[in-house]
Write a protein that holds these residues in place. Structure first.
Motif, PDB file in Angstrom:
ATOM      1  N   GLY A 175       0.784  -1.230   0.000  1.00  0.00           N
ATOM      2  CA  GLY A 175       0.000   0.000   0.000  1.00  0.00           C
ATOM      3  C   GLY A 175       0.813   1.274   0.000  1.00  0.00           C
ATOM      4  N   THR A 176       1.969   1.269  -0.663  1.00  0.00           N
ATOM      5  CA  THR A 176       2.797   2.470  -0.712  1.00  0.00           C
ATOM      6  C   THR A 176       2.921   2.983  -2.140  1.00  0.00           C
ATOM      7  N   SER A 177       3.203   4.285  -2.249  1.00  0.00           N
ATOM      8  CA  SER A 177       3.296   4.904  -3.566  1.00  0.00           C
ATOM      9  C   SER A 177       4.666   4.745  -4.198  1.00  0.00           C
ATOM     10  N   GLY A 178       5.677   4.475  -3.365  1.00  0.00           N
ATOM     11  CA  GLY A 178       7.033   4.417  -3.874  1.00  0.00           C
ATOM     12  C   GLY A 178       7.609   5.783  -4.180  1.00  0.00           C
ATOM     13  N   ALA A 179       6.992   6.843  -3.608  1.00  0.00           N
ATOM     14  CA  ALA A 179       7.408   8.215  -3.925  1.00  0.00           C
ATOM     15  C   ALA A 179       8.049   8.933  -2.748  1.00  0.00           C
ATOM     16  N   VAL A 180       7.834   8.447  -1.519  1.00  0.00           N
ATOM     17  CA  VAL A 180       8.292   9.163  -0.324  1.00  0.00           C
ATOM     18  C   VAL A 180       9.531   8.490   0.244  1.00  0.00           C
ATOM     19  N   TYR A 181      10.604   9.235   0.298  1.00  0.00           N
ATOM     20  CA  TYR A 181      11.857   8.716   0.854  1.00  0.00           C
ATOM     21  C   TYR A 181      11.965   9.120   2.321  1.00  0.00           C
ATOM     22  N   PRO A 182      12.679   8.313   3.136  1.00  0.00           N
ATOM     23  CA  PRO A 182      13.554   7.205   2.740  1.00  0.00           C
ATOM     24  C   PRO A 182      12.859   5.860   2.499  1.00  0.00           C
ATOM     25  N   ALA A 183      11.556   5.749   2.824  1.00  0.00           N
ATOM     26  CA  ALA A 183      10.891   4.447   2.692  1.00  0.00           C
ATOM     27  C   ALA A 183      10.952   3.914   1.270  1.00  0.00           C
ATOM     28  N   ALA A 184      10.873   4.797   0.269  1.00  0.00           N
ATOM     29  CA  ALA A 184      10.906   4.343  -1.119  1.00  0.00           C
ATOM     30  C   ALA A 184      12.240   3.701  -1.481  1.00  0.00           C
ATOM     31  N   GLY A 185      13.270   3.959  -0.689  1.00  0.00           N
ATOM     32  CA  GLY A 185      14.576   3.370  -0.953  1.00  0.00           C
ATOM     33  C   GLY A 185      14.811   2.039  -0.280  1.00  0.00           C
ATOM     34  N   PHE A 186      13.863   1.566   0.522  1.00  0.00           N
ATOM     35  CA  PHE A 186      14.065   0.304   1.247  1.00  0.00           C
ATOM     36  C   PHE A 186      14.217  -0.878   0.295  1.00  0.00           C
ATOM     37  N   VAL A 187      13.506  -0.854  -0.833  1.00  0.00           N
ATOM     38  CA  VAL A 187      13.600  -1.979  -1.764  1.00  0.00           C
ATOM     39  C   VAL A 187      15.011  -2.073  -2.333  1.00  0.00           C
ATOM     40  N   ARG A 188      15.652  -0.946  -2.598  1.00  0.00           N
ATOM     41  CA  ARG A 188      17.036  -0.978  -3.085  1.00  0.00           C
ATOM     42  C   ARG A 188      17.976  -1.506  -2.003  1.00  0.00           C
ATOM     43  N   SER A 189      17.750  -1.085  -0.767  1.00  0.00           N
ATOM     44  CA  SER A 189      18.570  -1.596   0.332  1.00  0.00           C
ATOM     45  C   SER A 189      18.420  -3.100   0.473  1.00  0.00           C
ATOM     46  N   ALA A 190      17.176  -3.570   0.358  1.00  0.00           N
ATOM     47  CA  ALA A 190      16.937  -5.010   0.445  1.00  0.00           C
ATOM     48  C   ALA A 190      17.693  -5.749  -0.647  1.00  0.00           C
ATOM     49  N   HIS A 191      17.620  -5.248  -1.876  1.00  0.00           N
ATOM     50  CA  HIS A 191      18.349  -5.871  -2.984  1.00  0.00           C
ATOM     51  C   HIS A 191      19.855  -5.895  -2.702  1.00  0.00           C
ATOM     52  N   ASP A 192      20.377  -4.799  -2.162  1.00  0.00           N
ATOM     53  CA  ASP A 192      21.811  -4.724  -1.868  1.00  0.00           C
ATOM     54  C   ASP A 192      22.237  -5.797  -0.877  1.00  0.00           C
ATOM     55  N   HIS A 193      21.305  -6.202  -0.005  1.00  0.00           N
ATOM     56  CA  HIS A 193      21.612  -7.217   1.004  1.00  0.00           C
ATOM     57  C   HIS A 193      21.225  -8.618   0.548  1.00  0.00           C
ATOM     58  N   GLY A 194      20.787  -8.759  -0.705  1.00  0.00           N
ATOM     59  CA  GLY A 194      20.416 -10.072  -1.224  1.00  0.00           C
ATOM     60  C   GLY A 194      19.064 -10.572  -0.753  1.00  0.00           C
ATOM     61  N   THR A 195      18.194  -9.664  -0.340  1.00  0.00           N
ATOM     62  CA  THR A 195      16.882 -10.024   0.188  1.00  0.00           C
ATOM     63  C   THR A 195      15.839 -10.080  -0.924  1.00  0.00           C
ATOM     64  N   ARG A 196      15.001 -11.105  -0.929  1.00  0.00           N
ATOM     65  CA  ARG A 196      13.894 -11.170  -1.884  1.00  0.00           C
ATOM     66  C   ARG A 196      12.911 -10.041  -1.600  1.00  0.00           C
TER      67      ARG A 196
END
Length: 231
Positions: A175-196
């Motif tokens: 339920g997020t827009s992907g527009a508000v940081y820093p929350a919108a950057g969490f998916v990139r952080s997850a990828h950096d850590h090898g997280t699905r």
């Protein structure tokens, strides 16, 4: 049959999950927040310029919480804690996750049901109005404001969130827009850590392409269905 694997899951929730309970979303198509310019009610400058309008705005939102209840998406996430190690990180300032039963929770943008004293820096549970300038329970000064993170202020719990993302097996955005940081950057952080990564949203967000998988539909339907898969 052996029990399902116990996963470490970080769940980010935004306005879309609470909208189905009747909580107004952050911003309408006309750019206003419940009839107000965001700059007027969600910035330190707006509070300094017209504190009465800001206090009245949040008093009304706080009172509105009594009229809404958790929906199936909130309840499903609370149930997920029984079977997996879950941290819910919410951008929402309502208390619907708590009322649904979630216990491991970070309110990164603060909470409507808390007040922050500008005089002594104390933070307190608060379910009444603030417009009348009540005394701080800690120091007695009339210096309380909503304990809500406004634009230009630093979100809460970022170190804890980053640590959880480093250790997680799965990151889910709901339920997020992907527009508000820093929350919108969490998916990139997850990828950096090898997280699905998985997006569950009413419609594709601005960051949908960054997720390993995306499912779209009402949170009250897609979240319980996903939780059932992990049973």
């Amino acid at each position: 049959m052996p029990p399902p694997e116990r996963l470490r899951i970080v769940v980010l929730t935004g306005a879309g999950i609470s909208a189905e309970s009747g909580v107004p979303t952050f911003r309408a198509e006309d750019g206003l927040w419940e009839g107000h310019r965001v700059e007027d009610v969600a910035t330190p400058e707006g509070f300094e310029c017209d504190p009465d309008t800001v206090q009245r705005f949040y008093d009304d939102r706080r009172a509105h919480l009594a009229t809404v209840v958790p929906n199936p998406a909130h309840l499903a996430l609370a149930a997920l804690e029984e079977r997996h190690d879950v941290l819910v990180v919410t951008q929402n300032v309502d208390d619907l996750h708590e009322r649904a039963g979630s216990r491991n929770l970070v309110h990164m943008h603060g909470e409507l049901l808390r007040a922050w004293c500008q005089a002594c820096d104390g933070r307190f549970g608060w379910d009444g109005d603030l417009l009348a300038r009540p005394a701080c329970p800690g120091c007695g000064e009339a210096a309380l404001r909503p304990d809500v993170v406004w634009f230009g202020e630093y979100p809460y719990g970022l170190d804890r969130i980053d640590d959880a993302l480093r250790r997680a097996d799965l990151f889910v955005s709901i339920g997020t827009s992907g527009a508000v940081y820093p929350a919108a950057g969490f998916v990139r952080s997850a990828h950096d850590h090898g997280t699905r990564t998985l997006e569950l949203n009413l419609e594709p967000s601005l960051g949908t392409a960054l997720f390993d998988e995306a499912r779209h539909g009402p949170a009250g339907a897609v979240v319980p269905a996903w939780v059932d898969e992990l049973s």
